[in-house]
Enzyme design. Structure first.
Site, PDB file in Angstrom:
ATOM      1  N   HIS A  65      44.474  37.097  44.827  1.00 21.25           N
ATOM      2  CA  HIS A  65      43.262  36.388  45.239  1.00 21.25           C
ATOM      3  C   HIS A  65      43.440  35.705  46.578  1.00 21.25           C
ATOM      4  O   HIS A  65      44.562  35.484  47.039  1.00 21.25           O
ATOM      5  CB  HIS A  65      42.801  35.367  44.192  1.00 21.25           C
TER       6      HIS A  65
ATOM      7  N   HIS B 148      44.575  29.370  50.665  1.00 17.00           N
ATOM      8  CA  HIS B 148      45.806  30.133  50.458  1.00 17.00           C
ATOM      9  C   HIS B 148      45.485  31.559  50.048  1.00 17.00           C
ATOM     10  O   HIS B 148      44.354  31.879  49.691  1.00 17.00           O
ATOM     11  CB  HIS B 148      46.724  29.463  49.426  1.00 17.00           C
TER      12      HIS B 148
ATOM     13  N   GLU C 162      50.800  31.789  47.884  1.00 15.45           N
ATOM     14  CA  GLU C 162      51.119  31.596  46.484  1.00 15.45           C
ATOM     15  C   GLU C 162      51.696  32.905  45.947  1.00 15.45           C
ATOM     16  O   GLU C 162      51.181  33.981  46.255  1.00 15.45           O
ATOM     17  CB  GLU C 162      49.830  31.231  45.715  1.00 15.45           C
TER      18      GLU C 162
END
Ligand code: CO
Length: 134
Positions: free
Chosen positions: A7, A79, A130
């Site tokens: 994502h 992010h 991440e």
């Protein structure tokens, strides 16, 4: 080491409005708003077929994205998240290569119930990355 892009997370000042824009203007498939008190955010996921966009609004006084929105009140990309098959092995490789893992370096349970770590944006061209075990 990294697998698919899971994502892209965007911090937004008004989640209901952002979700409506993705749904109504972009014609996207937008999931329900989810309140995640333990993560200090309310989120909605946009399914793009080959990945997700995570729209995040701060929740509570100690939201981890409150500082970001204070600097960028209109919102912005926060992010990107890549999947890794073994997060402990990924951390070992990264630390061995000189990259910095935020916090104590121990994977935490992320917003999707899977182990995650975040990498220092200064080590990756100004982008917070991440890693999620998947
Ligand atoms: Co994320």
């Amino acid at each position: 080491m990294i697998g698919r892009l899971n994502h892209i997370a965007i911090a937004v000042p008004d989640l209901a409005k952002a979700a409506a824009r993705y749904r109504d203007l972009l014609g996207a498939s937008v999931g329900p708003l989810q309140t995640l008190p333990e993560h200090g955010v309310t989120v909605a996921f946009v399914d793009t077929g080959n990945g997700m966009v995570e729209l995040m609004e701060p929740l509570g006084d100690n939201s981890p994205i409150a500082g970001f929105l204070a600097k960028s009140p209109g919102g912005g990309m926060h992010h990107i998240c890549f999947e890794v098959p073994d997060i402990s092995a990924a951390v070992a490789t990264l630390v061995g290569g000189g990259a910095r893992v935020l916090g104590d370096g121990v994977p935490k349970t992320g917003a999707h119930g899977r182990p995650v770590v975040f990498l220092h944006p200064k080590d990756f061209d100004g982008t917070l990355i991440e890693l999620e075990e998947f």
